[in-house]
Structures are given as structure tokens and as C-alpha cells.
Design an enzyme around this catalytic site. Sequence first.
Site, PDB file in Angstrom:
ATOM      1  N   ARG A 220      44.553  30.024  43.747  1.00 42.22           N
ATOM      2  CA  ARG A 220      45.550  30.870  43.092  1.00 42.22           C
ATOM      3  C   ARG A 220      46.552  31.423  44.097  1.00 42.22           C
ATOM      4  NH1 ARG A 220      43.114  33.537  37.916  1.00 42.22           N
ATOM      5  NH2 ARG A 220      41.668  31.879  37.359  1.00 42.22           N
TER       6      ARG A 220
ATOM      7  N   SER B 166      29.010  35.671  19.840  1.00 39.61           N
ATOM      8  CA  SER B 166      30.251  35.609  20.599  1.00 39.61           C
ATOM      9  C   SER B 166      30.968  34.282  20.364  1.00 39.61           C
ATOM     10  CB  SER B 166      29.896  35.770  22.086  1.00 39.61           C
ATOM     11  OG  SER B 166      31.030  35.685  22.907  1.00 39.61           O
TER      12      SER B 166
ATOM     13  N   SER C 241      44.644  33.648  23.625  1.00 43.57           N
ATOM     14  CA  SER C 241      45.889  33.737  24.386  1.00 43.57           C
ATOM     15  C   SER C 241      46.265  32.479  25.128  1.00 43.57           C
ATOM     16  CB  SER C 241      45.791  34.880  25.377  1.00 43.57           C
ATOM     17  OG  SER C 241      44.891  34.533  26.405  1.00 43.57           O
TER      18      SER C 241
ATOM     19  N   HIS D 275      46.114  40.407  22.313  1.00 41.81           N
ATOM     20  CA  HIS D 275      47.349  39.612  22.247  1.00 41.81           C
ATOM     21  C   HIS D 275      48.047  39.732  20.905  1.00 41.81           C
ATOM     22  CE1 HIS D 275      47.022  37.768  26.191  1.00 41.81           C
ATOM     23  NE2 HIS D 275      45.713  37.842  25.987  1.00 41.81           N
TER      24      HIS D 275
ATOM     25  N   LYS E 245      49.992  44.862  27.460  1.00 44.85           N
ATOM     26  CA  LYS E 245      50.727  43.648  27.113  1.00 44.85           C
ATOM     27  C   LYS E 245      51.948  44.028  26.264  1.00 44.85           C
ATOM     28  CE  LYS E 245      46.848  40.969  28.612  1.00 44.85           C
ATOM     29  NZ  LYS E 245      45.587  40.301  28.352  1.00 44.85           N
TER      30      LYS E 245
ATOM     31  N   THR F  40      34.560  56.973  35.840  1.00 44.38           N
ATOM     32  CA  THR F  40      35.789  56.559  36.519  1.00 44.38           C
ATOM     33  C   THR F  40      36.896  57.551  36.179  1.00 44.38           C
ATOM     34  OG1 THR F  40      37.221  54.652  36.943  1.00 44.38           O
ATOM     35  CG2 THR F  40      36.600  55.027  34.663  1.00 44.38           C
ATOM     36  N   THR F  41      37.809  57.729  37.094  1.00 43.75           N
ATOM     37  CA  THR F  41      38.912  58.666  36.883  1.00 43.75           C
ATOM     38  C   THR F  41      39.787  58.189  35.728  1.00 43.75           C
ATOM     39  OG1 THR F  41      38.863  59.257  39.205  1.00 43.75           O
ATOM     40  CG2 THR F  41      40.899  59.739  38.015  1.00 43.75           C
TER      41      THR F  41
ATOM     42  N   THR G 158      40.330  29.438  33.577  1.00 46.80           N
ATOM     43  CA  THR G 158      41.010  30.106  32.460  1.00 46.80           C
ATOM     44  C   THR G 158      41.041  29.179  31.238  1.00 46.80           C
ATOM     45  OG1 THR G 158      42.344  31.274  34.095  1.00 46.80           O
ATOM     46  CG2 THR G 158      43.088  31.373  31.827  1.00 46.80           C
TER      47      THR G 158
HETATM   48  C1  LIG Z   1      44.292  40.507  29.069  1.00 41.43           C
HETATM   49  C2  LIG Z   1      43.080  40.482  28.168  1.00 41.43           C
HETATM   50  C3  LIG Z   1      42.150  41.511  28.161  1.00 41.43           C
HETATM   51  C4  LIG Z   1      42.185  42.597  29.195  1.00 41.43           C
HETATM   52  O1  LIG Z   1      43.206  43.501  28.958  1.00 41.43           O
HETATM   53  P1  LIG Z   1      43.803  44.313  30.197  1.00 41.43           P
HETATM   54  O2  LIG Z   1      44.377  45.526  29.572  1.00 41.43           O
HETATM   55  O3  LIG Z   1      44.821  43.416  30.829  1.00 41.43           O
HETATM   56  O4  LIG Z   1      42.661  44.608  31.117  1.00 41.43           O
HETATM   57  C5  LIG Z   1      41.162  41.540  27.203  1.00 41.43           C
HETATM   58  N1  LIG Z   1      41.056  40.553  26.286  1.00 41.43           N
HETATM   59  C6  LIG Z   1      41.909  39.502  26.278  1.00 41.43           C
HETATM   60  C7  LIG Z   1      41.750  38.457  25.251  1.00 41.43           C
HETATM   61  C8  LIG Z   1      42.932  39.422  27.232  1.00 41.43           C
HETATM   62  O5  LIG Z   1      43.730  38.367  27.262  1.00 41.43           O
END
Ligand SMILES: *Cc1c(COP(=O)(O)O)cnc(C)c1O
Length: 407
Positions: free
Chosen positions: A21, A137, A189, A217, A248, A277-278, A363
Site C-alpha cells: 500500500r 454474519s 462499498s 455507505h 463518509k 477511550t477519550t 479489501t
Molecule cells: C468505512 C467503513 C466502516 C468504518 O467506518 P469509519 O467511520 O471509517 O471507521 C464500517 N463499515 C463499513 C462497511 C465501512 O466501509
Amino acid sequence: MDYEAFFTGHLRRLHDEGRYRVFAELERVVGAFPRARLHREGQPPRDVTVWCSNDYLAMGQHPTVVEAMRQAIDAQGSGAGGTRNISGTNTLHAALERELAALHEKEAALVFTSGYVANETTLQTLGALLPGCELYSDALNHASMIAGIRHSGAVRRIFRHNDVAHLEELLAGADPSTPKVVAFESVYSMDGDVSPIGAICDVAHRYGALTYLDEVHAVGMYGARGAGVAERDGALGKVDIVQGTLAKAFGVVGGYIASTAATVDFVRSCGTGFIFTTSLPPAIAAAALASVRHVSAHPDLRVRHQERAASLKRKLAVAGLPVMDSATHIVPVFVGDAALCKQASDLLLERHAIYVQPINYPTVARGTERLRLTPTPLHGDDDMVRLVAALQDVWQTLGLGLRAAAE
Ligand SMILES: *Cc1c(COP(=O)(O)O)cnc(C)c1O
């Protein structure tokens, strides 16, 4: 063990397979979307057109969103000051959670530091704490859901992608008394296909399962108010837990779930990825809130977005480029080889100042490598004409297959 040799050996294999990458270092320029400045060592910065951003509606540069963030910084400073439990719950987090609950017509919502964390934490918590839980799943679920499911230690059953009959077969074979969660996405996606939300939920509920839907998405982009595909398809009420991102279409950062008050309170109280976590900076919450409100109130953005995607698909098909079937705003163009995919991306950048990141394994499956185009409302016809001509040039240079031109 020679650790350095191990690391470099592993990296060499990634290089050899053409799927090492390389990040493009971008400087975003407010007002210039979809153009940005590309920085590379030893070279002057260069303007490129970005065709692969998940800032689907360009909200990351919208004046309303930027101004909300600026005002919150001036008023409250940079960080939140703690975890949600220990001094880090802000009025803006609370307002954002109320807004998200209303968007999805749920009793409550909970904001996380990212969509990834929202998925991982929620599924891990449900799977670990519901006694004897089974997690169902979809085969193409996102890595964040898979991580949560794995880490929960619950029984995991994978149903074939979007295959309601297979899901039913698995559910029918299970002990009716065990708690179950069916986890899936609305828009996938990488292919741009859409799940049958209503049918999956109906089957899940028939067998006493909870439904968990990742609308990452889709939020902001589908449905009359941008609540996602479940809203568009009239299935909001069938989704027990909806998960989304603020990163997104909403153009900021952060993730969330929305559900019943008790479900949300349960995850708030037991989810380690939420607790330890903060919390998000107040300014992030302010920007996200402004974005959700704006996007929700502007269906014209969604109309324009869909029109842009349809227009690009048509132009690619007319040019004989192998645009893959997609029911959504995502426009994948098939390459089918990791090295060629990387070369195509490099050529687009070098020759044409067009930036599209190659999408390779893991991916997507090996042999299905692709360029994934994401047209936004701000990509003009002229941008599309230049993109299509550039792709034709690259396809010719690399000897990639063209199709008979569509009508
Ligand atoms: C990008 C993505 C996530 C994670 O979301 P982020 O806010 O970027 O961490 C979760 N599920 C799917 C399907 C994604 O494409």
C-alpha cells in the site's frame, strides 16, 4: 527471532504481489473539491482530481460544517478532556446523539470515535454478554464487524452474501432458545450492491434474532431524510440496531449506533471500546451535528449525487470500459489483477493528474481487483469526460480489455 528480517520479508512479499500500500499524500483545498494538492518527496506539489474519496457529498468542506467546527473550537478548545465517563461528555455529544436517534427513528443513539469502533465494540459486547449468543454474519461484511464478532468469542455463522434463503437455513438449524444477532450491511462499498433489508430482518425476527445493520455507505445518501437504505425501503422499524459513520457522507469523523434506550444503555455501560477511550473533541461533534442537519434537510444533494453516479456509469459503458454492475453511487471498474490495477492507478496519476487508489486483496477477492470511482455532486461533466478519456488511454497502454460500447 530476527524481527527486522521478518518484517522486511513480509513487506517484500506484498511488493511482489503488487499489493503493497502506497499512500497518496494529499493537501485538501477548501473550495477546490474534488481537486486537491498531491505531495511527493523531491517533487513540487501538483493539483489532482480526486475520484476515490468517501467524502461522498463534499460535506468535509461545506461552509456550514467548517464554520460549526471553528465556532466550537473558539468556544470550547481542542480536546474533550476525558473519557465519556470521566469529564468527557459534552453538550455537543448529547445533542448529536439526540439528532442521530431522531434521524433513525430510534429511542437513543451512542457516538463512538469511529465507525470501525462502533461496529467492533457493539458486536463484541453483544456476542460476549448475551448468554450463548450466535452471530450470523454476511460473507462480505466489513473488517470491523468481523473483528467484533471474532473478539466476542461467540459462535459465528456466515451466510452467503445477500442470500436470505441461506440465512434462513442456518437459523432454522439452530437451537430456537439461544440469543442470535444477524449482522449485515445495506450498501456494500466495493461492489455497490444493496441488501434486501426487509427480507433479511423478517427472516431474522421469525427465528428470534436481533438485526444489526451497518449503513455506513448509505447514511446521508439514501432515504428522504438521509437515514439510509432502510428509510428508502420503508424498513427503519425492522432494524433493531443501526450503525453509521460521521466520516463518509457527513464528512467529519466518528461512528454511532442507534437503537432502543435499553440496547444503547447496555452498550454504553458494557462496551469497552466505548468506555475506555477519550471521547471525540467537541468541535468534531459540532461539525458532525451541523452536517447531519444540513444533509438531512437537503434531499437535492441526494438527487444530484445519484444523477452524477448514473451519468458516470453511462459514460463509462458508452466508452466500452468494464464498469461493474452497481445499484448505488459506487462505480467500480474491473481490472482483475493486482499489479495491473496498481499500474493503472499510477498511470492515471502520472499522465492525467487523476487520483484513484487501486483496490486489491484483502479489501476485495484476488482476481477481482478494481478501480473504485466515487462521483460526488461536485464532479462536473467536464471532470467525467476527462476521466473517461484518461481511462481509455490507460486501458490501451496496459492492454486491458474493453467491451463493446453500450448504446
Ligand atoms: C468505512 C467503513 C466502516 C468504518 O467506518 P469509519 O467511520 O471509517 O471507521 C464500517 N463499515 C463499513 C462497511 C465501512 O466501509
